[in-house]
Design an enzyme around this catalytic site. Structure first.
Site, PDB file in Angstrom:
ATOM      1  N   ARG A  26       0.764  -1.205   0.074  1.00 15.85           N
ATOM      2  CA  ARG A  26       0.085  -0.187   0.088  1.00 15.85           C
ATOM      3  C   ARG A  26       1.292   0.670  -0.470  1.00 15.85           C
ATOM      4  NH1 ARG A  26      -4.900  -2.154   4.094  1.00 15.85           N
ATOM      5  NH2 ARG A  26      -4.823  -3.644   3.378  1.00 15.85           N
ATOM      6  N   THR A  27       1.765   0.809  -0.166  1.00 18.41           N
ATOM      7  CA  THR A  27       2.864   2.315   0.187  1.00 18.41           C
ATOM      8  C   THR A  27       3.248   3.259  -1.249  1.00 18.41           C
ATOM      9  OG1 THR A  27       4.411   0.770   1.648  1.00 18.41           O
ATOM     10  CG2 THR A  27       5.772   3.080   0.222  1.00 18.41           C
ATOM     11  N   THR A  77      12.459  -3.342   1.438  1.00 18.80           N
ATOM     12  CA  THR A  77      11.728  -4.338   2.064  1.00 18.80           C
ATOM     13  C   THR A  77      12.512  -5.566   1.856  1.00 18.80           C
ATOM     14  OG1 THR A  77       9.788  -5.126   3.144  1.00 18.80           O
ATOM     15  CG2 THR A  77      10.295  -5.148   0.496  1.00 18.80           C
ATOM     16  N   TYR A  80      15.859  -7.237   1.306  1.00 16.68           N
ATOM     17  CA  TYR A  80      17.328  -6.585   1.274  1.00 16.68           C
ATOM     18  C   TYR A  80      17.817  -5.458   2.596  1.00 16.68           C
ATOM     19  CZ  TYR A  80      15.935  -8.609  -3.381  1.00 16.68           C
ATOM     20  OH  TYR A  80      15.974  -9.443  -4.267  1.00 16.68           O
ATOM     21  N   LYS A  81      16.776  -5.723   3.808  1.00 16.88           N
ATOM     22  CA  LYS A  81      16.983  -3.851   4.621  1.00 16.88           C
ATOM     23  C   LYS A  81      19.030  -4.379   5.236  1.00 16.88           C
ATOM     24  CE  LYS A  81      13.050  -3.933   5.365  1.00 16.88           C
ATOM     25  NZ  LYS A  81      11.580  -3.606   7.420  1.00 16.88           N
ATOM     26  N   ARG A 170      21.979 -15.888  15.184  1.00 14.01           N
ATOM     27  CA  ARG A 170      21.015 -14.129  14.337  1.00 14.01           C
ATOM     28  C   ARG A 170      20.151 -13.709  15.507  1.00 14.01           C
ATOM     29  NH1 ARG A 170      17.737 -13.258   9.439  1.00 14.01           N
ATOM     30  NH2 ARG A 170      15.905 -14.121  10.482  1.00 14.01           N
ATOM     31  N   MET A 211       6.818 -13.602   8.624  1.00 18.96           N
ATOM     32  CA  MET A 211       5.729 -15.519   8.635  1.00 18.96           C
ATOM     33  C   MET A 211       3.871 -14.408   8.539  1.00 18.96           C
ATOM     34  SD  MET A 211       5.626 -18.471   8.642  1.00 18.96           S
ATOM     35  CE  MET A 211       6.599 -18.848   9.493  1.00 18.96           C
ATOM     36  N   GLY A 212       3.055 -14.704   7.569  1.00 21.31           N
ATOM     37  CA  GLY A 212       2.444 -14.171   7.398  1.00 21.31           C
ATOM     38  C   GLY A 212       1.958 -13.617   6.608  1.00 21.31           C
TER      39      GLY A 212
END
Length: 292
Positions: A26-27, A77, A80-81, A170, A211-212
């Site tokens: 939606r960005t 996003t 790739y952040k 991590r 996830m989601g």
């Protein structure tokens, strides 16, 4: 806005979003509607790396292309952040602290990386969970978004932060990073969620994993661990009703959807791209039109 330091309103800018599986983002609508309300044209393009037309392009290729095409910048996003950092010339203080970038501005021949996720989540968290207890919080996900959310939670006053990631190394790295930045913070990595909930139940849980998402259906937390005394927050916003939030509501939990973070990170990114402040309420109205 009058005065010697008034920002110059552009006639037209190009910006975009680089990521995988971003077709329902939606960005673009938020940025384009805000630009129109401020009197200029913004073309915001989805640069989905899952698209067949980009199958042979690397992240480096994509950045080279948009910079050459005269873009003001791009949002970045999943996934790739963190990967984008090595391709940039400099980082803002926020991006350097978090170690992840979601906004890249092209300016004076340089690529500057920023992180608007931290402020975006913090604003959403403070406004969306007023009155909730969040002394003891569980964060699921220690990737690029998880790092930003972790810093935001500390800044919002969380006292005990437990961090779980499928990649335990991590999670350990994020714990070490937070302890260096916030030496007085009580933070730990947890490998077994079952043991966490068996010993004590946190006040709330934040899902900072993908996830989601539409392309990664499911829930990061088994329903058995939920009860009505907890709050549950998700940073995923497409779909807005993730499986985790659906399960949480069914258990009577107070919930915080990813929409707030999405709106507020966009508010900050808009200002970085254009030099103009954005109206959060107006951008949220645009975001909410998708639910009609």
């Amino acid at each position: 806005m009058q005065g010697a330091h008034a920002a110059v309103i552009p006639d037209h800018i190009n910006i975009g979003l680089i990521g995988c599986g971003i077709g329902k983002s939606r960005t673009p609508a938020m940025h384009m509607a805000e630009a129109k309300a401020q009197g200029f044209l913004c073309d915001y393009n989805l640069l989905d790396m899952d698209d067949e037309s980009r199958a042979d392009l690397s992240l480096s290729d994509m950045l080279d292309t948009v910079e050459k095409d005269g873009y003001a910048g791009v949002n970045v996003t999943y996934p790739y952040k963190m990967k984008v950092i090595s391709l940039l010339d400099d980082l803002s203080d926020n991006a350097r602290m978090v170690g992840a970038v979601n906004t890249v501005v092209f300016k004076d021949g340089k690529r500057i990386g920023h992180n608007t996720d931290l402020w975006g989540f913090a604003e959403s968290f403070r406004r969306g969970l007023i009155g909730a207890k969040w002394d003891d919080t569980l964060l699921i996900g220690a990737g690029g978004a998880g790092v930003a959310v972790a810093h935001a939670l500390v800044q919002c006053g969380v006292k005990q932060l437990s961090i779980h990631d499928m990649d335990l190394e991590r999670a350990d790295n994020l714990v070490d990073h937070l302890k260096k930045t916030w030496p007085d913070m009580a933070v730990r990595a947890v490998g077994d969620l079952g043991q966490v909930f068996a010993s004590h139940r946190p006040d709330g849980v934040v899902n900072a994993t993908p996830m989601g998402m539409a392309k990664l259906p499911g829930s990061a937390l088994p329903t058995d661990y939920l009860n009505e005394k907890m709050w549950v927050a998700d940073i995923v916003y497409f779909p807005l009703e993730t499986q985790l939030l659906k399960d949480a509501r069914a258990c009577g939990c107070r919930t915080l959807p990813g929409s707030g973070m999405a709106v507020f990170q966009a508010v900050r990114a808009f200002e970085l791209f254009t030099g103009l402040p954005a109206d959060p309420n107006r951008m949220k109205e645009t975001f909410d039109t998708f639910d009609l």
